[in-house]
Structures are given as structure tokens and as C-alpha cells.
Design a protein around this motif. Structure first.
Motif: not given
Lengths: 394, 189
Positions: A20-22, A26, A30, A34, B35-36, B39, B49, B52-53
């Protein structure tokens, strides 16, 4: 497997970050996108009414639960930022050191500074809050209690801290800010510090000798800030943000103010036979005379350097005089209070805050105390270090 | 979730001053968690992604419009949850939320590490039991015990009362425990 074991196992899902780690690149891109999107919307600054409206949407105050929390002061401080007039914050405005609400008052000030939008706004708030500390000293001095020294020392300590912040703000603005912004703040600081210096001078007459030492120290720092503000103005003038007439007037005012003090000190020191300090005061007057000549030649930077020299010499002369008169006054006080326990006088000898004074009178002769020449000296007569010369700010 | 006072200060700056830096700080504080959360529900990284944004952008817009935000984190989760629901509604070919393959996702993403974890923590059994829970229960458990939201924050995120959330959590955990009790010993491989 019991509930506790299940919960522990579940918590490992987060700690182990399984899947679950982005991706960090990114996250960065992002973020940049934003922020670019939201920055397109013009910033809007609101007055108190708009602020309060915003507050209603952000905070859901429940006084009963807040009181029980250690963050009370912080939360109420935030309320103060909005000018919402929440009871405890409003009440705290009249508090002085030692009062239960005093910490809320300080916290509210810190919060307002924290959310101030610009360096100029922050500096403006900081000098305003120095005024509150000066007001506290005045009110403490007017209280009927026999011993206000603890409250007074706290207020003086806060003055020093706040002045340090003002000094830093001025320095930052002069280095990195717009010259016009720096000049605006410097003008305000100069104006306010003159007021504060006069208020502290007046208050000092109501205090006992030991308490006067702390207040005089604070006043000296206020005077330093005032000169530093003029130094920032001289720099702003060099950058074209202040006119010739304005800078000439400002430096001229400063010369006059310090000359008046120097004359006062010179008269005091010569009115008493063998009073040390007169030579130092006269040196100050000489330096200030040179400052006037340089001002006439429109050499503002050199004139200011002489002003700083004169200020330092005046402060040194004051300390010499205080050391002499303070020791005499304390001797009298000691004799008068021989039957009354006074925490400041033990066995006829001075203790807290007094020892440096008596020591200085024996170690500092007239000649040895007249050498500061615009900088701090290890042989300062009171044992209280002279504040940093503001010349670096110019 | 901590530092709520800081969140409120930042929220104030976003609302009143439209301060992008304050927005950036909130983004930094919450982007990983949001995100998690997404996800776990969306199979494709790119979709996760994007959602999330979009969550953060909607948050900014809604704050500007005066939306009452009590807990920043809970509010963000709520937006994210709605966006995930929209995502599945608009994509007919996608799996339903209930069937979202978060467990496979986990197993595939770090299978080697997971085997190690299974041996000591029984995490494989818990993951499999979670899969059998209905979405509402699983969501509550993940928000409470994985993302460590308070019941109040979960209530805001799910649009329920705190009391309902407490009941929901109790039932979810109870069901999970029952599932684990009845799971065959061979489930750990």
C-alpha cells in the motif's frame, strides 16, 4: 485467535506496508501538480468577520471537553487568532505574569504570529506584543504588593525574548525582504520602541533599586532595537526605498534623542562630586556631535555608526552611575531593613542581581569603564553584558 | 490520527487564505494513508493514484465552498470512499467493491515477505478471513485497526454516528474472530 491477537496482526498490515505504499516519484509529481492547480486561485485575505466565519467551519468548540485537555491554551490561542472573543482568551488579554490566564495570552500571541501571512505581518505583531510586555511591567509596578519581583522578572524576560524576535525579523527583512517592506517595519519598530523606552523609563521610578536593574536592562534592549530600525532604514535608503529627506530626519531624530540622554547623564554625573561616568558621557556627546556633522554631509551610514557609538557610551555611563548610586542606595536599604528579612538583602550584603553592581564599583574605575567604543566590553561596570551592537543590521 | 490542532490551523489557512503551502502540508500528512485506503480497493496502481490525487483536489474545492470539516483525515477518507464507489459505478467491467481484490493484491505484491509474516503473525489467516467479511465490516476494521482512525473519525468517513461505528466495529471484529475460529488449520500455507 482472540481479539487482541487479531488487532495486533491487523496493525502489522500498516507497519509492514505491504503493497500500500505509493511510489515516491508519483507522490512528488502529484503534489506539484495539485499545488499548481490550487495556486491558480488568487489568495484572499479576510477581515475579522470573514475570519470568524472561516473559524466556524473549522472548529467545533466544546468548552467542557477542551478544559480537560492540555491543549486548552493552544486551542484557545487559535480562537484568539480568529478574534472570536472566546471568553478565556478575551479574559487573558488583561492578565499579567503570575495570573492563571497569562499562558493563554502568550499562546494566543504565538498562534497569531504563526498564522500571520507575511514576514511583515509577523514583525508587526511581534513589536506590538513587546508593547504588551511593557504594559505588563507598568501594571506590575503599580500593584500594591510588597514584592512583585517574580512577576516583574518574568515580564522582563518576555520583553527580552520578544525583542530578540523583533531583532531577527528586522534582520531577515533587511536581508531578504523587499526594501519597502523592511522600511515600513523599521519605521514602526522605531516609533514603537521610542514609546516603550519612555514608558519603561517612567515605570522605573516607581520601582525599588533591585527591580530597576532588570527594567533598565530591558530598556537598553529597546533602545538597541530602535537604533537597529534606523540602521535598516539607512540600508533601505541605499536601496532607494527611503527618500533623502526621510532618512535625514530619522537619523537626525535619533541623534537628538541620544544627545538628550547623554546630556542628562552628563549633568547627573557632574552634579555629584567625584561621580564617575562624566567622562564617558562627554565622550558620547563628542561622538554624537560627529554624527551631526556627518549627517550634514549626508553620509548617513557613517552618521549612524557614530550614533551607535554614542548610544553605547551613554549606556556605559548610565551603568557606571547606577553602580555607584545603586550601591549607596542598597547600603541604606540594608541598614534600614536590618530587622526585616528581605530576600534580596542577606546579612547586610547584597545578593541576587546586586553583587555585580557592588563588585563593579570596586573594580571599575573611571578610566577602565570608559572604553566600550561602541562594542560590548568584558569589563562593563555592572556585570550585565552590553547588548549586541546593531551596527551589523546596517 | 494525531496533530489535529495542526490540521485545523492548516485547514484554516486553506479556507481563509487559500494557502497552497498549507494544502501541501496536509497532502504530505495524508497522502500515504489515503493512497493505501484507495489501493486496498482498486486493482490498478494508476487508478489508485488518480483517485488519490482527485481526493485532494476535491478536498481543496469543498473546503473553499465552505464544507464543514471536523476531522481532516476522516473527511479525506470520505471523499476517497465516494470516489472509489464512483469508479466502480462508471466502470462496468470492473469488479464490485465487495469483490475488490485487495487481499490478492497484498499477496502478489510481496508474496515472499508475506510468507515470512504468516509464519509468525498469522497474518495470512487474518487476510483470508477479512476477505470473507462484507465490505462494510472490512472497511470499518481497516479504518480502525490498520489506519488507526478514531471512532469519531470513522463515523465522519462512513457517514454514521459514533455509536453506530462502535457497534459496527464490535460486530466486525466478532465476525472476524468467528471466521478465524472456524477456519481450517491448513489455511496457513
Amino acid at each position: 485467535m482472540n481479539s487482541k491477537h487479531i488487532i495486533t496482526t491487523l496493525s502489522h498490515l500498516q507497519r509492514l506496508r505491504i503493497g500500500g505504499e505509493p511510489d515516491t516519484s508519483w507522490v512528488r509529481s502529484s503534489r506539484a501538480q495539485l499545488l499548481a492547480r490550487v495556486a491558480e486561485q488568487a489568495p484572499a485575505r479576510g477581515g475579522a468577520r470573514q475570519t470568524f466565519g472561516a473559524l466556524r467551519g473549522v472548529f467545533s468548540f466544546n468548552a467542557a471537553t477542551l478544559v480537560a485537555r492540555p491543549v486548552l491554551a493552544g486551542v484557545l490561542a487559535v480562537a484568539a487568532v480568529m478574534g472570536s472573543g472566546v471568553g478565556a482568551v478575551s479574559a487573558s488579554l488583561g492578565s499579567i505574569p503570575g495570573d492563571p490566564l497569562y499562558q493563554i495570552k502568550l499562546a494566543s500571541e504565538r498562534a497569531r504570529i504563526a498564522v500571520a501571512q507575511s514576514a511583515t505581518d509577523k514583525a508587526t505583531l511581534r513589536i506590538e506584543y513587546v508593547g504588551r510586555r511593557v504594559d505588563e511591567v507598568t501594571r506590575i509596578a503599580g500593584k500594591p504588593e510588597n514584592d512583585n519581583s517574580a512577576r516583574l522578572n518574568t515580564a522582563v524576560q518576555h520583553i527580552k525574548q520578544d525583542l530578540g524576535s523583533v531583532q531577527q525579523s528586522l534582520s531577515d527583512l533587511s536581508k531578504t525582504g523587499e526594501p519597502a517592506d523592511a522600511a515600513e517595519v523599521a519605521n514602526l519598530v522605531d516609533k514603537k520602541s521610542e514609546e516603550y523606552s519612555a514608558a519603561l523609563e517612567k515605570t522605573n521610578t516607581q520601582l525599588r533599586v533591585p527591580e530597576q536593574v532588570a527594567v533598565k536592562e530591558a530598556k537598553a534592549l529597546v533602545d538597541d532595537i530602535s537604533v537597529q530600525a534606523v540602521a535598516v532604514l539607512v540600508q533601505a535608503h541605499a536601496n532607494g526605498a527611503v527618500s533623502n529627506d526621510d532618512i535625514a530626519a530619522k537619523v537626525g531624530e535619533k541623534i537628538d534623542t541620544i544627545t538628550n540622554k547623554a546630556n542628562l547623564v552628563a549633568n547627573t554625573s557632574t552634579s555629584t562630586p567625584a561621580m564617575p561616568g562624566s567622562e564617558t558621557a562627554n565622550q558620547a556627546l563628542t561622538a554624537l556631535g560627529a554624527a551631526k556633522d556627518l549627517l550634514d554631509q549626508q553620509d548617513y551610514l557613517s552618521a549612524l555608526t557614530k550614533v551607535i557609538e554614542g548610544k553605547e557610551l551613554v549606556q556605559a555611563a548610565e551603568k557606571i552611575i547606577d553602580a555607584t548610586t545603586g550601591a549607596a542606595a542598597l547600603s541604606a536599604l540594608s541598614a534600614a531593613s536590618s530587622t526585616v528579612a528581605d530576600p534580596l538583602i542577606v546579612g547586610g550584603e547584597t545578593t541576587v542581581g546586586i553583587t555585580p553592581l557592588t563588585t563593579s564599583t570596586t573594580t571599575c574605575g573611571t578610566s577602565s569603564c570608559q572604553q566600550p567604543q561602541g562594542t560590548s566590553s568584558a569589563s562593563e561596570p555592572t556585570g550585565v553584558s552590553t547588548s549586541t551592537s546593531p551596527s551589523s543590521g546596517g | 490520527m494525531s496533530n489535529s490542532l495542526q490540521d485545523k490551523l492548516l485547514l484554516f489557512r486553506i479556507r481563509l487564505q487559500r494557502d497552497p503551502q498549507a494544502f501541501g502540508k496536509l497532502y504530505d500528512a495524508y497522502v500515504n494513508r489515503i493512497y493505501r485506503f484507495v489501493y486496498f480497493k482498486i486493482p490498478l496502481v494508476e487508478d489508485a493514484q488518480d483517485i488519490t490525487s482527485e481526493t485532494f483536489l476535491r478536498f481543496w474545492n469543498q473546503v473553499q465552498e465552505g464544507a464543514p470539516v471536523t476531522h481532516v483525515g476522516a473527511y479525506l477518507y470520505r471523499i476517497a470512499r465516494n470516489l472509489v464507489a464512483d469508479h466502480y459505478r462508471t466502470r462496468q467491467d470492473a469488479l464490485s467493491i465487495d469483490a475488490a481484490p485487495e487481499l490478492e493484491h497484498l499477496l502478489l505484491s510481496d508474496a515472499k515477505g508475506l510468507i515470512k509474516i504468516e509464519e509468525s503473525l498469522d497474518i495470512g489467516k487474518v487476510l483470508k478471513a477479512l476477505r470473507l467479511l462484507k465490505d462494510e465490516y472490512r472497511e470499518a476494521i481497516i479504518l480502525r485497526y490498520v489506519d488507526e482512525l478514531t471512532t469519531t473519525e470513522i463515523a465522519e468517513a462512513l457517514g454514521k454516528s459514533p455509536g453506530n461505528v462502535r457497534v459496527l466495529l464490535h460486530r466486525s471484529l466478532d465476525t472476524l474472530r468467528t471466521l478465524l475460529r472456524t477456519a481450517p488449520p491448513s489455511s496457513r500455507t
